[in-house]
Design a protein around this motif. Structure first.
Motif, mmCIF file in Angstrom:
data_model
loop_
_atom_site.group_PDB
_atom_site.id
_atom_site.type_symbol
_atom_site.label_atom_id
_atom_site.label_comp_id
_atom_site.label_asym_id
_atom_site.label_seq_id
_atom_site.Cartn_x
_atom_site.Cartn_y
_atom_site.Cartn_z
ATOM 1 N N PRO A 121 0.827 -1.209 0.000
ATOM 2 C CA PRO A 121 0.000 0.000 0.000
ATOM 3 C C PRO A 121 0.861 1.257 0.000
ATOM 4 N N ASP A 122 0.292 2.350 -0.472
ATOM 5 C CA ASP A 122 0.973 3.643 -0.382
ATOM 6 C C ASP A 122 0.787 4.258 1.003
ATOM 7 N N VAL A 123 -0.399 4.054 1.588
ATOM 8 C CA VAL A 123 -0.705 4.595 2.903
ATOM 9 C C VAL A 123 -1.374 3.500 3.734
ATOM 10 N N ILE A 124 -0.943 3.348 4.989
ATOM 11 C CA ILE A 124 -1.549 2.401 5.922
ATOM 12 C C ILE A 124 -2.120 3.181 7.091
ATOM 13 N N PHE A 125 -3.345 2.884 7.460
ATOM 14 C CA PHE A 125 -3.976 3.443 8.656
ATOM 15 C C PHE A 125 -4.010 2.334 9.706
ATOM 16 N N SER A 126 -3.337 2.559 10.840
ATOM 17 C CA SER A 126 -3.108 1.492 11.807
ATOM 18 C C SER A 126 -3.483 1.951 13.211
ATOM 19 N N ASP A 127 -4.246 1.129 13.920
ATOM 20 C CA ASP A 127 -4.580 1.410 15.321
ATOM 21 C C ASP A 127 -3.294 1.444 16.152
ATOM 22 N N GLU A 128 -3.226 2.374 17.098
ATOM 23 C CA GLU A 128 -1.988 2.554 17.867
ATOM 24 C C GLU A 128 -1.633 1.353 18.741
ATOM 25 N N ASP A 181 5.502 -4.281 12.363
ATOM 26 C CA ASP A 181 6.632 -4.665 11.538
ATOM 27 C C ASP A 181 6.237 -4.812 10.070
ATOM 28 N N GLY A 182 5.008 -5.252 9.817
ATOM 29 C CA GLY A 182 4.523 -5.315 8.447
ATOM 30 C C GLY A 182 4.454 -3.939 7.813
ATOM 31 N N CYS A 183 4.016 -2.959 8.595
ATOM 32 C CA CYS A 183 3.984 -1.581 8.096
ATOM 33 C C CYS A 183 5.388 -1.100 7.755
ATOM 34 N N ARG A 184 6.355 -1.437 8.593
ATOM 35 C CA ARG A 184 7.737 -1.027 8.333
ATOM 36 C C ARG A 184 8.271 -1.686 7.065
ATOM 37 N N LEU A 185 8.009 -2.976 6.900
ATOM 38 C CA LEU A 185 8.507 -3.683 5.721
ATOM 39 C C LEU A 185 7.835 -3.192 4.447
ATOM 40 N N ALA A 186 6.590 -2.769 4.545
ATOM 41 C CA ALA A 186 5.885 -2.266 3.368
ATOM 42 C C ALA A 186 6.445 -0.938 2.899
ATOM 43 N N ASP A 187 7.195 -0.248 3.779
ATOM 44 C CA ASP A 187 7.794 1.043 3.440
ATOM 45 C C ASP A 187 6.737 2.037 2.963
ATOM 46 N N ALA A 188 5.567 1.973 3.614
ATOM 47 C CA ALA A 188 4.467 2.871 3.265
ATOM 48 C C ALA A 188 4.383 4.007 4.275
ATOM 49 N N GLU A 189 3.696 5.057 3.892
ATOM 50 C CA GLU A 189 3.357 6.081 4.875
ATOM 51 C C GLU A 189 2.340 5.472 5.835
ATOM 52 N N THR A 190 2.653 5.487 7.118
ATOM 53 C CA THR A 190 1.767 4.880 8.108
ATOM 54 C C THR A 190 1.159 5.954 8.987
ATOM 55 N N ASP A 211 -4.285 7.864 -7.509
ATOM 56 C CA ASP A 211 -3.976 6.449 -7.685
ATOM 57 C C ASP A 211 -3.363 5.810 -6.441
ATOM 58 N N GLU A 212 -3.419 6.498 -5.272
ATOM 59 C CA GLU A 212 -2.882 5.921 -4.046
ATOM 60 C C GLU A 212 -3.696 4.708 -3.607
ATOM 61 N N ARG A 213 -2.990 3.718 -3.058
ATOM 62 C CA ARG A 213 -3.634 2.514 -2.532
ATOM 63 C C ARG A 213 -3.593 2.577 -1.006
ATOM 64 N N TRP A 214 -4.759 2.486 -0.367
ATOM 65 C CA TRP A 214 -4.866 2.643 1.082
ATOM 66 C C TRP A 214 -5.280 1.322 1.731
ATOM 67 N N LEU A 215 -4.635 1.019 2.854
ATOM 68 C CA LEU A 215 -4.968 -0.177 3.633
ATOM 69 C C LEU A 215 -5.220 0.232 5.077
ATOM 70 N N VAL A 216 -6.355 -0.177 5.595
ATOM 71 C CA VAL A 216 -6.673 0.003 7.015
ATOM 72 C C VAL A 216 -6.446 -1.336 7.706
ATOM 73 N N VAL A 217 -5.664 -1.345 8.776
ATOM 74 C CA VAL A 217 -5.373 -2.612 9.450
ATOM 75 C C VAL A 217 -5.564 -2.451 10.955
ATOM 76 N N THR A 218 -6.259 -3.419 11.538
ATOM 77 C CA THR A 218 -6.520 -3.380 12.981
ATOM 78 C C THR A 218 -6.680 -4.790 13.525
ATOM 79 N N ASP A 219 -6.277 -4.975 14.769
ATOM 80 C CA ASP A 219 -6.708 -6.168 15.499
ATOM 81 C C ASP A 219 -8.217 -6.083 15.697
#
Length: 419
Positions: free
Chosen positions: A133-140, A148-157, A182-190
């Motif tokens: 993804p280009d941008v990841i939205f992640s719960d704190e 670590d997945g966000c870090r490996l993706a090298d995306a703006e988090t 054309d940005e690809r966004w991923l929202v990730v949460t437990d």
């Protein structure tokens, strides 16, 4: 030793000890609701003696790791298929047993297909990075494997406030004002958070994500197997058609080892080609596959889920009656203490009375929000629940604890919480 370009590990360990972060291993004799324990033996073999302890610290929520049917299924898989997969699944490590488990998971999750990884950690880091993804939205408070997945993706988090759908919506709206089309966004949460025992507002998260055309990925590690048809919160809330990527583990309720992704046919085909933690790992060992498949079947049937939730209600009511504040709304019961030293003292006190429940302290949680994490199993008896409550009752008087009821948890370290 001559100064040079090596690593002074003794100094690093001494620094961790000074900061109260040095940890030791504590071997147990067997994985069950009750077991004998040993002190850290270092490189030696542990010696188990003394009485059994009650385990209120494991993620084996239904107690299936010690179920003889699950154990027999693991043995059959070893006998019929082998003790190890022998290679990556893209070479010769792919077996019919793996596909049968994936079919069962997909059916439980209501998806077209599933893909089994060597661990939940591997599933998270591999999937987030492979989606690129280009941008990841992640719960704190997301798990360390998501971080670590966000870090490996090298995306703006973009990290949003814990379980705060309004803060998440504001963050996404703000990013939309400056986003490229054309940005690809991923929202990730437990779904269930392992240290607070609370549940993400998944329906509202889906509402916001859909408004912006973003994908949603939900980690159901601590929920899979505990709801209808052995599903998780996504199934409980009827959100299967709104969550693009469902992740789970086989190592908690399903009493084995490994992780999985469930979703569309195209998602699975993409991941088995591009997720490095899948492509470059040996396939999950057949005994773990066989055990997980049997555990999933048992989680769907019988009364173990009902017994677990009965224990949860009884423990929560009993702890609160005794003056403790219990966070969350799930099978994870964090007893908020506040001070880290007090939390350690309580955990030690409980262990002396035959109850294992770990102290959780900074940096896993914010300073001043240390707690003792209580996790019952379906295989505990009513008498054992009462013994646990009696130990907490005695501790409240003997240790003169004053739990801080005004604070909430977070992980300021940026490392993510533990399983």
């Amino acid at each position: 030793m001559v100064d040079g370009h090596g690593f002074d590990l003794a100094a690093r360990l001494a620094d961790r000890k000074r900061r109260g972060l040095r940890r030791d291993l504590q071997p147990i004799e067997r994985v069950a609701a009750r077991t004998r324990v040993a002190g850290d033996p270092g490189g030696d073999i542990p010696a188990f003696d003394g009485e059994e302890h009650l385990v209120f610290a494991a993620n084996d929520y239904l107690g299936l790791a010690s179920d003889d049917r699950v154990q027999r299924a693991a043995a059959r898989a070893a006998d019929e298929v082998g003790t190890g997969a022998g290679a990556s699944r893209l070479i010769t490590g792919d077996t019919g047993l793996h596909h049968r488990l994936e079919r069962d998971i997909a059916e439980s999750k209501g998806t077209e297909r599933a893909l089994v990884f060597s661990s939940g950690y591997a599933a998270n880091v591999g999937t987030v990075a492979a989606l690129a993804p280009d941008v990841i939205f992640s719960d704190e408070l997301n798990h360390a494997s998501i971080v670590d997945g966000c870090r490996l993706a090298d995306a703006e988090t973009v990290v949003y406030d814990h379980c705060d759908a309004d803060a998440f919506g504001a963050a996404m709206d703000h990013r939309a004002r400056e986003a490229a089309p054309d940005e690809r966004w991923l929202v990730v949460t437990d779904s269930v958070f392992s240290m607070d025992g609370d549940i993400a507002p998944l329906r509202r998260i889906c509402d916001v994500a859909e408004r912006h055309g973003a994908w949603v990925m939900v980690d159901e590690a601590h929920a899979t197997g505990l709801y209808e048809r052995a599903g998780g919160i996504v199934q409980r809330e009827g959100l299967g058609d709104r969550v693009h990527v469902q992740l789970g583990t086989l190592s908690k309720t399903l009493a084995a080892q490994g992780g999985f992704i469930a979703g569309s046919e195209r998602l699975v085909e993409h991941l088995l080609n591009t997720a490095r933690s899948f492509v470059f790992s040996t396939g999950l060992a057949p005994p773990a596959v066989g055990a997980a498949r049997e555990a999933l079947s048992l989680a769907r049937a019988g009364d173990r889920r009902e017994r677990l939730w009965s224990h949860v209600d009884r423990l929560r009511d009993g702890l609160e009656t005794r003056g403790y504040r219990v966070l969350g709304e799930t099978q994870i019961l964090p007893v908020l203490i506040g001070d880290g030293t007090d939390a350690l003292a309580l955990a030690d006190y409980l262990e002396e009375r035959g109850v294992i429940a770990p102290a959780i302290r900074p940096p896993t949680v914010r300073e001043g929000t240390s707690r003792v994490r209580v996790a019952p199993q379906a295989t505990h008896t009513d008498e054992e629940i009462d013994r646990c409550l009696a130990a907490f009752d005695a501790a409240h008087a003997d240790l003169n604890l004053e739990p801080d009821s005004q604070r909430t948890a977070t992980d300021p370290s940026g490392q993510g919480v533990q399983s």
